[in-house]
Write an enzyme that holds these catalytic residues in place. Structure first.
Site, mmCIF file in Angstrom:
data_model
loop_
_atom_site.group_PDB
_atom_site.id
_atom_site.type_symbol
_atom_site.label_atom_id
_atom_site.label_comp_id
_atom_site.label_asym_id
_atom_site.label_seq_id
_atom_site.Cartn_x
_atom_site.Cartn_y
_atom_site.Cartn_z
ATOM 1 N N GLU A 187 -21.571 -21.322 54.745
ATOM 2 C CA GLU A 187 -21.696 -19.019 54.696
ATOM 3 C C GLU A 187 -23.074 -18.814 53.847
ATOM 4 O O GLU A 187 -23.658 -18.124 54.217
ATOM 5 C CB GLU A 187 -20.746 -18.166 54.732
ATOM 6 C CG GLU A 187 -19.783 -18.404 56.599
ATOM 7 C CD GLU A 187 -18.860 -16.904 56.424
ATOM 8 O OE1 GLU A 187 -17.915 -16.836 57.037
ATOM 9 O OE2 GLU A 187 -18.536 -16.278 54.941
ATOM 10 N N LEU A 188 -22.467 -18.893 52.368
ATOM 11 C CA LEU A 188 -23.573 -18.676 51.604
ATOM 12 C C LEU A 188 -24.568 -19.431 51.559
ATOM 13 O O LEU A 188 -25.710 -18.295 51.161
ATOM 14 C CB LEU A 188 -22.788 -18.587 49.652
ATOM 15 C CG LEU A 188 -23.838 -17.688 48.619
ATOM 16 C CD1 LEU A 188 -23.938 -16.660 49.208
ATOM 17 C CD2 LEU A 188 -22.666 -18.602 47.799
#
Length: 532
Positions: A87-88
């Site tokens: 996600e990051l």
């Protein structure tokens, strides 16, 4: 309650996406953050129902890309999830490619541990990297280094998590509203009014301040107040625009009950809680005395409205601003509001572009329409409301149709304009209504002493009546000549009011045939004046 930003791109489906390690923060920090965001009207993506795996789901990728802001909540176990790390990476790519705003919260972890993958955070990261390719590890390290360098909120710096969450919400609102709304673009003269109001508000002062916008009906008080609210909303914790206050205070009801009802409606709106019930009149102070609020009270026409909603500055938190719009300057004096911005009529150079903006969708007339537009502007008396209403009615019409409108305006007032202007007359007591009608027909631009002398032997309290008409912005008293001046459109309101009365009930007759009929039939004995 916060206004949503009109500047968001159509691709922004959500205002905020949060990246977090579920077991660490979902039932604590995140639930409180979501509640605060709901309170402030900030939409946040909800990931409930999306199945977790080692690869980031399409729905999540899409949610990240359709969010204006991503908030990364970095806890000790954040790096224990390959899902979170992926996600990051996606979030930082969106920051680079799409200009997405990224905010950080260091929730029980030091930023240096995130950047360097040390401490408990580093241990969790190493475990996640076991069995992964060097390429994956490299991407994650770079992402953690980048996000660790983004300044954010650090839980260890706060004694109260709730206050930290409120601060995050305010920061989000600031960023969402960083691009000013374009709702009021192109409004002639508005920028100058806004500058005057901001100077009057003195926003750098931490005290609580009540200010007012006054002026006659149709001059643009509400438009100015809305533009002000739109421009300043991101500078306050809570904002509320209370419109249509005129008529909200009805006679015949218990005063205490009416104030309770007004406060309930007000608090429901400002706190974004539908159907809020209160049991005493201290509720506003209890709820807002620690909040920096911007409150607009629009079209106030009764002192009790102010007593119910903004009786004391101590009801509101430091830095709060209360803005009141009204036609009644005496009401402001009674409530002790001394900081007033009086909205004057636009100059001739400003009035023509206002008309053209509505008639032609530009600030100058089309070829061949300049003389007609100037004539219309004069007939509207440079009143912004009239310029808007008449301008819209003329849009797309040819020159002959403009001529027809000019002919009608010389004798007949547009219904929409009359409805607004008539309200001020109808709010007057009988004594002031009579004086208003006589000034409109006989004494416009006459010396005030002449008016007083003409009614010297009558029952009208002229001195008090003139003061009320001035305070209600229905007439002006020229300080240089002493003459009483009434706007030409208000004169038309008066004439149409007289025309709608039954002839035998009128104090003023203007039609020669009616005058002859009444005198011949001796229907009316005590006419004040006859006017042919």
């Amino acid at each position: 309650m916060a206004s949503s930003s009109s500047s968001l791109s159509p691709t922004w489906r959500y205002r905020v996406f949060t990246s977090f390690h579920g077991p660490d923060v979902r039932k604590t920090f995140l639930s409180h953050l979501r509640k605060q965001f709901n309170y402030n009207g900030i939409t946040m993506f909800d990931d409930q129902g999306i199945e977790r795996s080692q690869t980031i789901a399409y729905a999540l990728t899409r949610a990240i890309r359709e969010s204006r802001i991503s908030i990364v909540v970095l806890s000790k176990n954040y790096a224990s999830s390959g899902w979170c790390l992926n996600e990051l990476v996606e979030i930082l790519e969106c920051k680079e490619d799409m200009g997405q705003i990224v905010m950080t919260v260091f929730y029980g972890v030091d930023p240096s541990d995130v950047r360097k993958q040390t401490g408990e955070f580093g241990i969790a990261f190493d475990e996640t990297c076991a069995g992964k390719t060097e390429e994956e590890r490299r991407k994650w390290i770079q992402a953690l280094n980048d996000v660790g360098n983004i300044a954010g909120e650090h839980l260890q710096n706060w004694d109260n998590e709730a206050i930290m969450i409120e601060k995050i919400a305010r920061d989000v609102l600031d960023k969402l509203n960083a691009t000013p709304s374009r709702d009021f673009d192109g409004m002639v003269g508005l920028e100058a009014h806004l500058r005057e109001m901001e100077a009057l508000l003195d926003l750098d002062n931490d005290g609580v301040k009540m200010v007012a916008i006054s002026g006659p009906a149709g001059i643009g008080k509400t438009t100015l107040a809305r533009a002000l609210h739109n421009q300043l909303t991101n500078k306050f914790q809570l904002t509320c625009f209370v419109d249509n206050l005129r008529g909200s205070y009805h006679s015949g009801f218990d005063e205490y009950g009416l104030k309770l009802r007004l406060q309930e409606q007000f608090l429901s709106k400002v706190l974004n809680q539908n159907g809020m019930k209160i049991c005493h009149l201290g509720a506003i102070k209890e709820n807002l005395s620690d909040q920096k609020v911007l409150i607009i009270l629009d079209d106030v026409n009764n002192l009790k409205q102010l007593e119910a909603l903004a009786n004391e500055t101590t009801w509101f938190g430091p830095g709060s601003r209360i803005v009141v719009t009204t036609e009644d300057r005496e009401l402001l004096q009674q409530h002790g509001i001394n900081n007033t911005y009086h909205v004057g009529f636009p100059s001739r150079q400003e009035a023509l572009p206002i008309l053209c903006r509505y008639a032609f969708r530009q600030t100058s007339p089309h070829h061949g329409f300049k003389v007609l537009a100037e004539r219309i502007t004069e007939l509207c008396g440079k009143l912004p409301l009239a310029l808007r209403v008449v301008g819209l009615s003329l849009r797309g019409k040819n020159e002959d149709e403009w001529e027809d409108v000019i002919s009608r305006l010389e004798t007949i007032l547009d219904r929409d304009i009359e409805d607004v202007l008539r309200v001020g007359y109808e709010d007057l007591d009988e004594n002031e209504q009579t004086l208003f009608l006589h000034i409109a027909v006989f004494f416009n631009n006459e010396d005030g002493d002449i008016v007083k002398a003409m009614f010297d032997d009558g029952n009208l309290d002229v001195k008090r009546g003139l003061k009320i008409l001035v305070n209600r912005s229905l007439i002006n008293n020229c300080s240089l000549t002493g003459n009483i001046v009434m706007h030409k459109l208000l004169q038309q309101v008066a004439r149409q009011t007289i025309h709608k009365q039954e002839p035998w009930k009128r104090q003023i007759l203007m039609d020669p045939h009616e005058i002859c009929d009444v005198l011949e039939n001796e229907t009316v004995i005590s006419l004040s004046f006859l006017f042919v």
